[in-house]
Scaffold this motif. Sequence first.
Motif, mmCIF file in Angstrom:
data_model
loop_
_atom_site.group_PDB
_atom_site.id
_atom_site.type_symbol
_atom_site.label_atom_id
_atom_site.label_comp_id
_atom_site.label_asym_id
_atom_site.label_seq_id
_atom_site.Cartn_x
_atom_site.Cartn_y
_atom_site.Cartn_z
ATOM 1 N N PRO A 1 0.800 -1.234 0.000
ATOM 2 C CA PRO A 1 0.000 0.000 0.000
ATOM 3 C C PRO A 1 0.832 1.283 0.000
ATOM 4 C CG PRO A 1 -0.953 -1.598 1.502
ATOM 5 C CD PRO A 1 0.355 -2.172 1.045
ATOM 6 N N LEU A 2 1.927 1.296 0.746
ATOM 7 C CA LEU A 2 2.781 2.489 0.771
ATOM 8 C C LEU A 2 3.454 2.704 -0.579
ATOM 9 C CD1 LEU A 2 4.444 2.242 4.305
ATOM 10 C CD2 LEU A 2 2.613 3.778 3.554
ATOM 11 N N LEU A 3 3.834 1.618 -1.221
ATOM 12 C CA LEU A 3 4.418 1.709 -2.558
ATOM 13 C C LEU A 3 3.385 2.250 -3.538
ATOM 14 C CD1 LEU A 3 6.577 1.097 -4.727
ATOM 15 C CD2 LEU A 3 5.670 -1.231 -4.828
ATOM 16 N N GLY A 4 2.138 1.858 -3.357
ATOM 17 C CA GLY A 4 1.075 2.365 -4.221
ATOM 18 C C GLY A 4 0.843 3.853 -4.048
ATOM 19 N N VAL A 5 0.976 4.336 -2.815
ATOM 20 C CA VAL A 5 0.739 5.754 -2.530
ATOM 21 C C VAL A 5 1.835 6.636 -3.116
ATOM 22 C CG1 VAL A 5 0.664 7.461 -0.665
ATOM 23 C CG2 VAL A 5 -0.647 5.339 -0.467
ATOM 24 N N ALA A 6 3.087 6.172 -3.096
ATOM 25 C CA ALA A 6 4.219 6.997 -3.540
ATOM 26 C C ALA A 6 4.091 7.445 -5.006
ATOM 27 C CB ALA A 6 5.526 6.254 -3.307
ATOM 28 N N TYR B 1 11.331 3.668 -6.215
ATOM 29 C CA TYR B 1 10.750 3.626 -4.867
ATOM 30 C C TYR B 1 10.867 2.219 -4.288
ATOM 31 C CZ TYR B 1 8.562 8.197 -5.787
ATOM 32 O OH TYR B 1 8.324 9.524 -6.064
ATOM 33 N N GLN B 2 10.504 1.216 -5.099
ATOM 34 C CA GLN B 2 10.555 -0.164 -4.625
ATOM 35 C C GLN B 2 11.989 -0.587 -4.303
ATOM 36 O OE1 GLN B 2 8.494 -2.478 -3.679
ATOM 37 N NE2 GLN B 2 9.984 -4.140 -3.520
ATOM 38 N N ALA B 3 12.916 -0.303 -5.207
ATOM 39 C CA ALA B 3 14.295 -0.765 -5.036
ATOM 40 C C ALA B 3 15.031 -0.034 -3.910
ATOM 41 C CB ALA B 3 15.062 -0.591 -6.347
ATOM 42 N N LEU B 4 14.804 1.257 -3.780
ATOM 43 C CA LEU B 4 15.561 2.046 -2.811
ATOM 44 C C LEU B 4 14.950 2.055 -1.411
ATOM 45 C CD1 LEU B 4 16.490 5.120 -5.060
ATOM 46 C CD2 LEU B 4 17.917 3.152 -4.468
ATOM 47 N N ILE B 5 13.622 2.045 -1.339
ATOM 48 C CA ILE B 5 12.962 2.106 -0.038
ATOM 49 C C ILE B 5 12.708 0.717 0.521
ATOM 50 C CG2 ILE B 5 10.933 2.915 1.231
ATOM 51 C CD1 ILE B 5 10.662 5.144 -0.847
ATOM 52 N N TRP B 6 12.333 -0.230 -0.343
ATOM 53 C CA TRP B 6 12.027 -1.570 0.131
ATOM 54 C C TRP B 6 13.107 -2.565 -0.293
ATOM 55 C CZ3 TRP B 6 8.108 1.860 -1.235
ATOM 56 C CH2 TRP B 6 7.258 2.200 -0.179
ATOM 57 N N ASP B 7 13.048 -3.097 -1.483
ATOM 58 C CA ASP B 7 14.044 -4.098 -1.871
ATOM 59 C C ASP B 7 14.111 -4.220 -3.385
ATOM 60 O OD1 ASP B 7 15.959 -6.016 -1.642
ATOM 61 O OD2 ASP B 7 14.628 -7.625 -0.980
ATOM 62 N N VAL C 1 12.072 -9.347 -6.947
ATOM 63 C CA VAL C 1 11.260 -9.674 -8.119
ATOM 64 C C VAL C 1 10.133 -8.670 -8.322
ATOM 65 C CG1 VAL C 1 11.753 -12.148 -8.216
ATOM 66 C CG2 VAL C 1 9.946 -11.315 -6.714
ATOM 67 N N TYR C 2 9.670 -8.071 -7.237
ATOM 68 C CA TYR C 2 8.651 -7.032 -7.371
ATOM 69 C C TYR C 2 9.224 -5.835 -8.130
ATOM 70 C CZ TYR C 2 5.755 -9.508 -3.960
ATOM 71 O OH TYR C 2 4.985 -10.451 -3.310
ATOM 72 N N ALA C 3 10.467 -5.488 -7.820
ATOM 73 C CA ALA C 3 11.114 -4.374 -8.525
ATOM 74 C C ALA C 3 11.250 -4.684 -10.014
ATOM 75 C CB ALA C 3 12.484 -4.084 -7.913
ATOM 76 N N LEU C 4 11.536 -5.935 -10.340
ATOM 77 C CA LEU C 4 11.642 -6.335 -11.750
ATOM 78 C C LEU C 4 10.291 -6.208 -12.453
ATOM 79 C CD1 LEU C 4 13.946 -9.497 -11.544
ATOM 80 C CD2 LEU C 4 14.526 -7.253 -12.485
ATOM 81 N N ALA C 5 9.224 -6.690 -11.806
ATOM 82 C CA ALA C 5 7.890 -6.602 -12.394
ATOM 83 C C ALA C 5 7.472 -5.144 -12.562
ATOM 84 C CB ALA C 5 6.877 -7.349 -11.518
ATOM 85 N N ILE C 6 7.771 -4.332 -11.559
ATOM 86 C CA ILE C 6 7.421 -2.902 -11.623
ATOM 87 C C ILE C 6 8.208 -2.216 -12.729
ATOM 88 C CG2 ILE C 6 7.470 -0.725 -10.357
ATOM 89 C CD1 ILE C 6 7.114 -2.500 -7.784
#
Length: 199
Positions: free
Chosen positions: A125-130, A159-165, A168-173
């Motif tokens: 959800p936080l990734l969605g908001v950013a 956002y995904q790679a730097l804030i979270w990880d 594979v989610y970063a690859l899909a995004i």
Amino acid sequence: MVWAWSVAAVLAAYCVGSLSFAVIVSRAMGLADPRSYGSGNPGATNVLRSGKRGAAVLTLALDALKGFLPVLAALWLSPQFGFGAGTVAAVGLAAFVGHLWPLFFRFKGGKGVATAAGVLMAFNPLLGVAPLATWGIVALFFRYSSLASIAAAVFAPFYQALIWDADVYALAISAMSLLLVWRHEGNIRKLLAGTESKL
């Protein structure tokens, strides 16, 4: 057997993504096919050009839900079917690809902004908001929906790679972001030429 369930989940997500709600909602409300006017894009922004704000809002919500719900279902079913993060990420990407190339509408779909937002919201959800905040800021200052969408797409994988990880989610995004920017090729040309329509 896990791989078979994973493939089934990805295919199901693609079919859900293939529901072109711009066309479905317009037909249900007696409006012209959104592919026949304006930009010709079957999305909420073009439906808004019909003058029916309610139809546009409903299209936006349903397009986001068709990205959100398949990912949510994959996460919920993961303990039962052994879905890993790779399957969940692939489900999100499949729903997004379904919007771009819908099976039920001759593979002629929209640009995928709302569906991508739904996928991101289900991932985190936080990734969605950013990216939504990025869209809002750019749209507020520059008044171009397309520019705001492109900016949000470019920043989302960071956002995904730097804030979270950087997973594979970063690859899909990243894949969704590249496709989304590519689908805005015409808008980019208009922006550079100064002929793009403002909000």
